[in-house]
Design a protein around this motif. Structure first.
Motif, PDB file in Angstrom:
ATOM      1  N   PHE A  12       0.877  -1.356   0.061  1.00 24.02           N
ATOM      2  CA  PHE A  12       0.184   0.026   0.078  1.00 24.02           C
ATOM      3  C   PHE A  12       0.627   1.190   0.034  1.00 24.02           C
ATOM      4  O   PHE A  12       0.930   2.059  -0.938  1.00 24.02           O
ATOM      5  N   ILE A  13       1.635   1.482   1.047  1.00 23.11           N
ATOM      6  CA  ILE A  13       2.382   2.776   1.131  1.00 23.11           C
ATOM      7  C   ILE A  13       3.473   2.630   0.089  1.00 23.11           C
ATOM      8  O   ILE A  13       3.765   3.675  -0.628  1.00 23.11           O
ATOM      9  N   ASP A  32       9.257  -6.231  -4.355  1.00 19.67           N
ATOM     10  CA  ASP A  32       8.184  -6.866  -3.373  1.00 19.67           C
ATOM     11  C   ASP A  32       8.240  -8.536  -4.175  1.00 19.67           C
ATOM     12  O   ASP A  32       8.605  -8.929  -5.084  1.00 19.67           O
ATOM     13  N   ASP A  50      12.214 -12.391  -2.800  1.00 19.40           N
ATOM     14  CA  ASP A  50      11.971 -12.371  -1.483  1.00 19.40           C
ATOM     15  C   ASP A  50      13.204 -11.768  -0.911  1.00 19.40           C
ATOM     16  O   ASP A  50      14.411 -12.355  -0.598  1.00 19.40           O
ATOM     17  N   TYR A 149       4.595  -7.965  16.868  1.00 19.97           N
ATOM     18  CA  TYR A 149       4.534  -7.041  15.779  1.00 19.97           C
ATOM     19  C   TYR A 149       5.446  -5.738  15.977  1.00 19.97           C
ATOM     20  O   TYR A 149       6.418  -5.440  15.530  1.00 19.97           O
ATOM     21  N   LYS A 153       9.461  -4.332  15.563  1.00 17.02           N
ATOM     22  CA  LYS A 153       9.607  -3.306  15.014  1.00 17.02           C
ATOM     23  C   LYS A 153      10.754  -2.215  15.884  1.00 17.02           C
ATOM     24  O   LYS A 153      11.517  -1.559  15.461  1.00 17.02           O
ATOM     25  N   ILE A 179      -2.201   4.183   8.803  1.00 11.80           N
ATOM     26  CA  ILE A 179      -2.197   4.960   7.417  1.00 11.80           C
ATOM     27  C   ILE A 179      -3.202   4.380   6.661  1.00 11.80           C
ATOM     28  O   ILE A 179      -3.552   3.053   6.664  1.00 11.80           O
ATOM     29  N   LYS A 192      -6.798  -2.816   7.817  1.00 18.71           N
ATOM     30  CA  LYS A 192      -6.977  -2.239   9.093  1.00 18.71           C
ATOM     31  C   LYS A 192      -8.294  -1.952   9.212  1.00 18.71           C
ATOM     32  O   LYS A 192      -9.344  -1.575   8.090  1.00 18.71           O
TER      33      LYS A 192
HETATM   34  P1  NAD Z   1       1.742  -3.800   2.899  1.00 17.05           P
HETATM   35  O1  NAD Z   1       1.373  -4.717   3.581  1.00 17.05           O
HETATM   36  O2  NAD Z   1       0.645  -3.349   1.949  1.00 17.05           O
HETATM   37  O3  NAD Z   1       3.119  -3.595   2.347  1.00 17.05           O
HETATM   38  C1  NAD Z   1       4.092  -4.428   2.741  1.00 17.05           C
HETATM   39  C2  NAD Z   1       4.758  -5.246   1.629  1.00 17.05           C
HETATM   40  O4  NAD Z   1       5.919  -5.931   1.730  1.00 17.05           O
HETATM   41  C3  NAD Z   1       3.773  -6.265   0.758  1.00 17.05           C
HETATM   42  O5  NAD Z   1       3.376  -5.740  -0.334  1.00 17.05           O
HETATM   43  C4  NAD Z   1       4.558  -7.475   1.059  1.00 17.05           C
HETATM   44  O6  NAD Z   1       4.262  -8.327  -0.224  1.00 17.05           O
HETATM   45  C5  NAD Z   1       5.928  -7.141   0.979  1.00 17.05           C
HETATM   46  N1  NAD Z   1       6.636  -8.022   1.802  1.00 17.05           N
HETATM   47  C6  NAD Z   1       6.424  -8.733   2.812  1.00 17.05           C
HETATM   48  N2  NAD Z   1       7.434  -9.763   2.961  1.00 17.05           N
HETATM   49  C7  NAD Z   1       8.313  -9.541   1.923  1.00 17.05           C
HETATM   50  C8  NAD Z   1       9.591 -10.251   1.430  1.00 17.05           C
HETATM   51  N3  NAD Z   1      10.178 -11.419   2.347  1.00 17.05           N
HETATM   52  N4  NAD Z   1      10.145  -9.913   0.221  1.00 17.05           N
HETATM   53  C9  NAD Z   1       9.671  -8.878  -0.293  1.00 17.05           C
HETATM   54  N5  NAD Z   1       8.417  -8.040   0.058  1.00 17.05           N
HETATM   55  C10 NAD Z   1       7.866  -8.428   1.114  1.00 17.05           C
HETATM   56  O7  NAD Z   1       1.953  -2.714   4.194  1.00 17.05           O
HETATM   57  P2  NAD Z   1       1.855  -1.094   4.234  1.00 17.05           P
HETATM   58  O8  NAD Z   1       0.618  -0.566   4.876  1.00 17.05           O
HETATM   59  O9  NAD Z   1       2.127  -0.673   2.759  1.00 17.05           O
HETATM   60  O10 NAD Z   1       3.011  -0.738   5.307  1.00 17.05           O
HETATM   61  C11 NAD Z   1       4.520  -0.551   4.766  1.00 17.05           C
HETATM   62  C12 NAD Z   1       5.166  -0.334   6.027  1.00 17.05           C
HETATM   63  O11 NAD Z   1       4.970   0.562   7.156  1.00 17.05           O
HETATM   64  C13 NAD Z   1       5.435  -1.799   6.907  1.00 17.05           C
HETATM   65  O12 NAD Z   1       6.669  -1.952   7.240  1.00 17.05           O
HETATM   66  C14 NAD Z   1       4.496  -1.620   7.884  1.00 17.05           C
HETATM   67  O13 NAD Z   1       4.826  -2.346   8.993  1.00 17.05           O
HETATM   68  C15 NAD Z   1       4.740  -0.054   8.244  1.00 17.05           C
HETATM   69  N6  NAD Z   1       3.394   0.459   8.919  1.00 17.05           N
HETATM   70  C16 NAD Z   1       2.310   0.580   8.242  1.00 17.05           C
HETATM   71  C17 NAD Z   1       1.345   1.078   8.992  1.00 17.05           C
HETATM   72  C18 NAD Z   1      -0.136   1.300   8.178  1.00 17.05           C
HETATM   73  O14 NAD Z   1      -1.131   1.790   8.907  1.00 17.05           O
HETATM   74  N7  NAD Z   1      -0.145   0.882   6.964  1.00 17.05           N
HETATM   75  C19 NAD Z   1       1.359   1.361  10.297  1.00 17.05           C
HETATM   76  C20 NAD Z   1       2.555   1.230  10.751  1.00 17.05           C
HETATM   77  C21 NAD Z   1       3.536   0.852  10.218  1.00 17.05           C
END
Ligand code: NAD
Length: 329
Positions: A12-13, A32, A50, A149, A153, A179, A192
């Motif tokens: 997403f982000i 990814d 990966d 989790y 972090k 987010i 979420k």
């Molecule tokens: P998301 O799950 O949409 O994106 C994370 C991406 O990481 C996924 O596309 C997943 O396929 C990829 N990934 C996971 N394991 C992998 C691997 N082994 N190799 C390659 N890619 C891999 O999450 P997001 O909402 O975009 O969040 C991004 C970051 O921000 C994360 O680290 C998350 O912990 C952190 N975060 C997000 C939020 C939120 O509200 N979205 C809040 C706090 C922290």
């Protein structure tokens, strides 16, 4: 031309960040396990692989990037993080990703790296009063996150800070607070609260149901930050000389029931709320933006309702398409 690497660019982000970096004229490599789900990536180069595998990480970090953004993690909403069923994977997978990326960036002499930490690092004991949660950056210790989790972090924040101290890496650490926005996960168990509630309201509206289910008593509080503001804060931090960790979130705290009511109002429906048992996390959480404002002169300004209007519209359309295809929701 500046070069950026976005790890987690199929998420997403990361997907939104790639779009923004492209607008700024960067050459971008995205990495990814999967491509973005809802629209095509704008990355110049997108590598599927990966990041737990050090050989793969060496392969994708094969040049000097001006900026590395580390967003990849095994993550999800309350239904994924707070049941306990995914703890081992969450810790193992995300820690390995961070260990590999830092090691290879250091070996390639890459200096500037952004790490996405989370509000989940904050101790449970400061978030038991829904009306008065404490989430100032300094309050993370003595540590007692309410999920594995959060512990991962915290470990990774410390890992990044150690590379900063020992090897002079210019790390930038943000603690994101909930987010949300279009093109975020909205079903499947990793979504979420805002996306889950938009889906439930849209589904009830389109099917003519008269109620939605909300996990817990609905009195738990949270704040939610719209994706564009998250990206803005992230870039401001990345290009500053402040290491962090620093909160990137909104201070507009609402109860989950208020969030649900706001979404119903946007959808133009009045539904009953049925409170059911479910994983919830802490009782109260809100961003504390004093530090980011002091260090970067920045804080988000978009009201929650505005972001929800855009997000609800997108999710209602997704739900409509899924129903037309006869998918089970
Ligand atoms: P998301 O799950 O949409 O994106 C994370 C991406 O990481 C996924 O596309 C997943 O396929 C990829 N990934 C996971 N394991 C992998 C691997 N082994 N190799 C390659 N890619 C891999 O999450 P997001 O909402 O975009 O969040 C991004 C970051 O921000 C994360 O680290 C998350 O912990 C952190 N975060 C997000 C939020 C939120 O509200 N979205 C809040 C706090 C922290």
């Amino acid at each position: 031309m500046k070069k950026a690497l976005v790890c987690g660019a199929g998420g997403f982000i990361g997907h939104h960040l790639v779009k923004r970096l492209k607008k700024e004229g960067y050459w971008v490599r995205g990495v990814d396990l999967k491509y973005p789900e809802f629209s095509e990536t704008e990355a110049d180069d997108f590598v599927i692989g990966d990041l737990r595998d050090p050989y793969f990480v060496r392969h994708i970090i094969d040049m000097k990037f001006d900026e590395v953004y580390q967003l990849a993690a095994d993550m999800g909403g309350a239904g994924f993080v707070f049941t306990g069923d995914n703890d081992a994977d969450i810790m193992h997978n995300s820690a390995l990703i961070n260990l590999n990326i830092l090691d290879i960036c250091h070996k390639r002499n890459i200096k500037r790296i952004f790490y996405s930490s989370s509000a989940c690092v904050y101790p449970k004991y400061n978030q038991e009063d829904p009306n008065n949660p404490k989430c100032s950056e300094g309050s993370a210790y003595p540590a007692m996150p309410d999920s594995e989790y959060g512990w991962e972090k915290l470990f990774s924040e410390r890992l990044y800070l150690a590379y900063h101290r020992n090897y002079g890496m210019e790390v930038r650490i943000a603690r994101y607070h909930n987010i949300f926005g279009p093109e975020g996960t909205w079903r499947g168990g990793r979504e979420k609260a805002p996306a889950a509630l938009c889906r439930k309201v849209a589904l009830a509206k389109l099917r003519g149901d008269d109620y939605i289910e909300v996990w817990g008593d609905g009195k738990q509080t949270r704040s939610f930050l719209y994706i564009d503001e998250c990206i803005e804060g992230t870039l401001k931090l990345m290009r500053s000389d402040f290491t962090g960790p620093v909160n990137i979130g909104s201070e507009e705290m609402v109860t989950i029931d208020q969030l649900a009511e706001m979404i119903m109002d946007i959808a133009g429906v009045k539904l009953k709320i049925k409170h059911v048992p479910g994983p919830q996390g802490v009782r109260g959480r809100n961003s504390d933006n004093r530090l980011i404002y002091e260090k970067l002169g920045w804080k988000p300004t978009m009201p929650l309702r505005e972001g929800l209007e855009i997000t609800y519209k997108w999710i209602e359309e997704e739900v409509r398409k899924a129903l037309e295809k006869g998918e089970k929701l």
